[in-house]
Write a protein that holds these residues in place. Structure first.
Motif, PDB file in Angstrom:
ATOM      1  N   ASP A   1       0.856  -1.195   0.000  1.00  0.00           N
ATOM      2  CA  ASP A   1       0.000   0.000   0.000  1.00  0.00           C
ATOM      3  C   ASP A   1       0.888   1.240   0.000  1.00  0.00           C
ATOM      4  OD1 ASP A   1      -1.896   1.972   0.357  1.00  0.00           O
ATOM      5  OD2 ASP A   1      -3.036   0.865   1.863  1.00  0.00           O
ATOM      6  N   ARG A   2       1.380   1.612  -1.169  1.00  0.00           N
ATOM      7  CA  ARG A   2       2.325   2.730  -1.278  1.00  0.00           C
ATOM      8  C   ARG A   2       1.670   4.061  -0.908  1.00  0.00           C
ATOM      9  NH1 ARG A   2       7.125   3.678  -4.077  1.00  0.00           N
ATOM     10  NH2 ARG A   2       7.884   5.720  -3.404  1.00  0.00           N
ATOM     11  N   ARG A   3       0.419   4.233  -1.301  1.00  0.00           N
ATOM     12  CA  ARG A   3      -0.288   5.491  -1.014  1.00  0.00           C
ATOM     13  C   ARG A   3      -0.353   5.753   0.487  1.00  0.00           C
ATOM     14  NH1 ARG A   3      -6.191   5.827  -0.623  1.00  0.00           N
ATOM     15  NH2 ARG A   3      -6.908   7.995  -0.756  1.00  0.00           N
ATOM     16  N   LEU A   4      -0.739   4.747   1.255  1.00  0.00           N
ATOM     17  CA  LEU A   4      -0.840   4.909   2.703  1.00  0.00           C
ATOM     18  C   LEU A   4       0.545   5.020   3.336  1.00  0.00           C
ATOM     19  CD1 LEU A   4      -2.451   5.022   5.302  1.00  0.00           C
ATOM     20  CD2 LEU A   4      -2.631   2.527   5.260  1.00  0.00           C
ATOM     21  N   THR A   5       1.499   4.248   2.851  1.00  0.00           N
ATOM     22  CA  THR A   5       2.862   4.311   3.383  1.00  0.00           C
ATOM     23  C   THR A   5       3.432   5.717   3.254  1.00  0.00           C
ATOM     24  OG1 THR A   5       3.270   1.995   2.832  1.00  0.00           O
ATOM     25  CG2 THR A   5       5.200   3.400   3.148  1.00  0.00           C
ATOM     26  N   ASP A   6       3.286   6.303   2.073  1.00  0.00           N
ATOM     27  CA  ASP A   6       3.797   7.659   1.855  1.00  0.00           C
ATOM     28  C   ASP A   6       3.100   8.665   2.766  1.00  0.00           C
ATOM     29  OD1 ASP A   6       5.481   6.671  -0.057  1.00  0.00           O
ATOM     30  OD2 ASP A   6       4.285   7.332  -1.774  1.00  0.00           O
ATOM     31  N   ALA A   7       1.784   8.512   2.934  1.00  0.00           N
ATOM     32  CA  ALA A   7       1.031   9.445   3.778  1.00  0.00           C
ATOM     33  C   ALA A   7       1.490   9.362   5.234  1.00  0.00           C
ATOM     34  CB  ALA A   7      -0.465   9.151   3.677  1.00  0.00           C
ATOM     35  N   LEU A   8       1.777   8.164   5.712  1.00  0.00           N
ATOM     36  CA  LEU A   8       2.243   7.989   7.091  1.00  0.00           C
ATOM     37  C   LEU A   8       3.619   8.623   7.293  1.00  0.00           C
ATOM     38  CD1 LEU A   8       1.099   4.300   7.611  1.00  0.00           C
ATOM     39  CD2 LEU A   8       0.296   6.257   8.953  1.00  0.00           C
ATOM     40  N   LEU A   9       4.521   8.424   6.343  1.00  0.00           N
ATOM     41  CA  LEU A   9       5.863   8.993   6.469  1.00  0.00           C
ATOM     42  C   LEU A   9       5.836  10.516   6.369  1.00  0.00           C
ATOM     43  CD1 LEU A   9       7.955   6.431   4.394  1.00  0.00           C
ATOM     44  CD2 LEU A   9       7.887   6.697   6.887  1.00  0.00           C
ATOM     45  N   VAL A  10       4.983  11.034   5.501  1.00  0.00           N
ATOM     46  CA  VAL A  10       4.842  12.490   5.391  1.00  0.00           C
ATOM     47  C   VAL A  10       4.358  13.073   6.709  1.00  0.00           C
ATOM     48  CG1 VAL A  10       3.431  14.310   4.351  1.00  0.00           C
ATOM     49  CG2 VAL A  10       4.541  12.617   2.897  1.00  0.00           C
ATOM     50  N   ARG A  11       3.358  12.437   7.304  1.00  0.00           N
ATOM     51  CA  ARG A  11       2.830  12.955   8.565  1.00  0.00           C
ATOM     52  C   ARG A  11       3.862  12.847   9.682  1.00  0.00           C
ATOM     53  NH1 ARG A  11      -0.180  16.915  10.241  1.00  0.00           N
ATOM     54  NH2 ARG A  11      -0.219  16.763  12.502  1.00  0.00           N
ATOM     55  N   ALA A  12       4.606  11.754   9.726  1.00  0.00           N
ATOM     56  CA  ALA A  12       5.631  11.590  10.760  1.00  0.00           C
ATOM     57  C   ALA A  12       6.677  12.690  10.661  1.00  0.00           C
ATOM     58  CB  ALA A  12       6.286  10.216  10.633  1.00  0.00           C
ATOM     59  N   SER A  13       7.098  12.988   9.440  1.00  0.00           N
ATOM     60  CA  SER A  13       8.092  14.037   9.232  1.00  0.00           C
ATOM     61  C   SER A  13       7.526  15.414   9.553  1.00  0.00           C
ATOM     62  CB  SER A  13       8.582  13.993   7.785  1.00  0.00           C
ATOM     63  OG  SER A  13       9.462  15.057   7.517  1.00  0.00           O
ATOM     64  N   ASP A  14       6.326  15.690   9.058  1.00  0.00           N
ATOM     65  CA  ASP A  14       5.730  17.013   9.265  1.00  0.00           C
ATOM     66  C   ASP A  14       5.417  17.268  10.734  1.00  0.00           C
ATOM     67  OD1 ASP A  14       5.923  17.349   6.575  1.00  0.00           O
ATOM     68  OD2 ASP A  14       3.769  17.292   6.161  1.00  0.00           O
ATOM     69  N   ALA A  15       5.018  16.223  11.457  1.00  0.00           N
ATOM     70  CA  ALA A  15       4.702  16.393  12.878  1.00  0.00           C
ATOM     71  C   ALA A  15       5.923  16.887  13.643  1.00  0.00           C
ATOM     72  CB  ALA A  15       4.202  15.076  13.465  1.00  0.00           C
ATOM     73  N   ILE A  16       7.081  16.343  13.321  1.00  0.00           N
ATOM     74  CA  ILE A  16       8.310  16.766  13.998  1.00  0.00           C
ATOM     75  C   ILE A  16       8.650  18.207  13.638  1.00  0.00           C
ATOM     76  CG2 ILE A  16      10.805  16.387  14.074  1.00  0.00           C
ATOM     77  CD1 ILE A  16      10.128  13.364  13.805  1.00  0.00           C
ATOM     78  N   TYR A  17       8.523  18.545  12.367  1.00  0.00           N
ATOM     79  CA  TYR A  17       8.848  19.905  11.923  1.00  0.00           C
ATOM     80  C   TYR A  17       7.933  20.930  12.592  1.00  0.00           C
ATOM     81  CZ  TYR A  17       8.827  23.970   8.830  1.00  0.00           C
ATOM     82  OH  TYR A  17       8.846  25.243   8.330  1.00  0.00           O
TER      83      TYR A  17
END
Length: 336
Positions: free
Chosen positions: A262-278
């Motif tokens: 599930d590439r779509r969901l995987t990318d969304a999770l990683l984006v959120r993880a990165s953005d949350a820290i920023y």
């Protein structure tokens, strides 16, 4: 306490101020102006964690909008409805009722769902109240830490479609099919959060994948993952620890969804993880200073080692009030 205040209030308008917030200068007058300009029975401004003395007042921008899907977290919104940055006319309470006494937590969320189902919201794109990040969140943190808040939110989401005010809204809303689809998606998201808290990552990833299938647009998926991150971010009184823990969970979920293709969901999770820290680092820079903010950014690179995280690091560097010297790249306790 809010219901007691409503019972004692004698004016047409009612505003609420939580113990960890305070009004900005002219905060209430801004809400009054929004009410005059829009004629709305619910008005809100922005809740800021920045020091009011550091910010230049912005030109007032006002709009009025239907916030029902936004309050349900099905759609992004700026600013969100929060108690200390909002005010309501008494006819709102007369129509949708007061705050529920049966939940013990999240009673404000349940109230805003009922209120936004019936009334549009007048919005001021300007801070009207200050959120004291270091004030403490005893009750809220305790409910999140125990997991009780997730079960209460799931109960609220299940029961809300049976509320007469919400039922009437959905009967007359041509987009009710969108509501029911996203309602099911976010219920699955809550189930996934509960499984994550229990350490059942494979089951959680499967449940979240089912929820993501019901999100037909990138914005709907973004809102779903943002809500999942909200469920997993605690204690609120320690944003550094809370954000890193949440990001680790999201990265672990991303590994599981990647295995299933599930590439779509995987990318969304990683984006959120990165953005949350920023975004947490930016918040900490405003409220706690440079040292803890940089500690968060550097730790985030280790937790979420992606290109997006590296870009966020460079973006954070460019936004720094100090552009010279290695002390910017490596705060004093991080050198070497």
């Amino acid at each position: 306490a809010r219901n007691a205040g409503i019972e004692r209030a004698t004016s047409e308008w009612i505003a609420f101020l939580d113990s960890d917030d305070y009004y900005w200068p002219e905060g209430l007058s801004t809400l009054r102006l929004v009410a005059t300009l829009t004629g709305a029975s619910i008005v809100c401004g922005m809740l800021s964690d920045a020091d009011p003395g550091r910010l230049v007042p912005e030109e007032l921008q006002v709009s009025i909008a239907d916030q029902f899907l936004a309050v349900m977290a099905f759609r992004g919104v700026v600013p969100p409805l929060s108690m200390s940055s909002s005010a309501i006319r008494r006819d709102v309470v007369d129509t949708v009722g007061t705050f529920s006494r049966s939940h013990g937590t999240a009673e404000d969320r349940e109230f805003w769902i009922r209120a936004a189902a019936r009334f549009p919201v007048g919005i001021a794109f300007r801070p009207v109240a200050h959120y004291r990040i270091d004030h403490g969140h005893g009750k809220n943190d305790a409910h999140f830490a125990s997991g009780a808040k997730l079960y209460v939110l799931r109960r609220i989401f299940r029961e809300v479609i049976q509320n007469p005010v919400v039922e009437a809204r959905l009967r007359s809303d041509p987009a009710s099919d969108v509501f029911y689809r996203l309602h099911q998606s976010h219920l699955l998201c809550l189930d996934a959060a509960i499984r994550i808290r229990a350490g059942e990552m494979i089951s959680a990833a499967s449940t979240l994948s089912d929820a993501a299938v019901l999100c037909h647009t990138a914005d709907e998926l973004y809102c779903l993952i943002r809500e999942l991150a909200y469920f997993l971010t605690f204690p609120r009184s320690d944003p550094y620890a809370a954000t890193l823990r949440c990001s680790r969970w999201l990265v672990t979920l991303a590994r599981e969804t990647a295995r299933s293709g599930d590439r779509r969901l995987t990318d969304a999770l990683l984006v959120r993880a990165s953005d949350a820290i920023y975004y947490t680092a930016r918040q900490l820079r405003r409220s706690c200073g440079e040292q803890l903010a940089w500690r968060t950014v550097i730790a985030g690179l280790r937790v979420v080692p992606t290109i997006r995280s590296a870009k966020s690091f460079l973006r954070f560097l460019a936004e720094s009030p100090r552009h010279t010297g290695h002390s910017l790249m490596y705060p004093r306790n991080q050198r070497g």
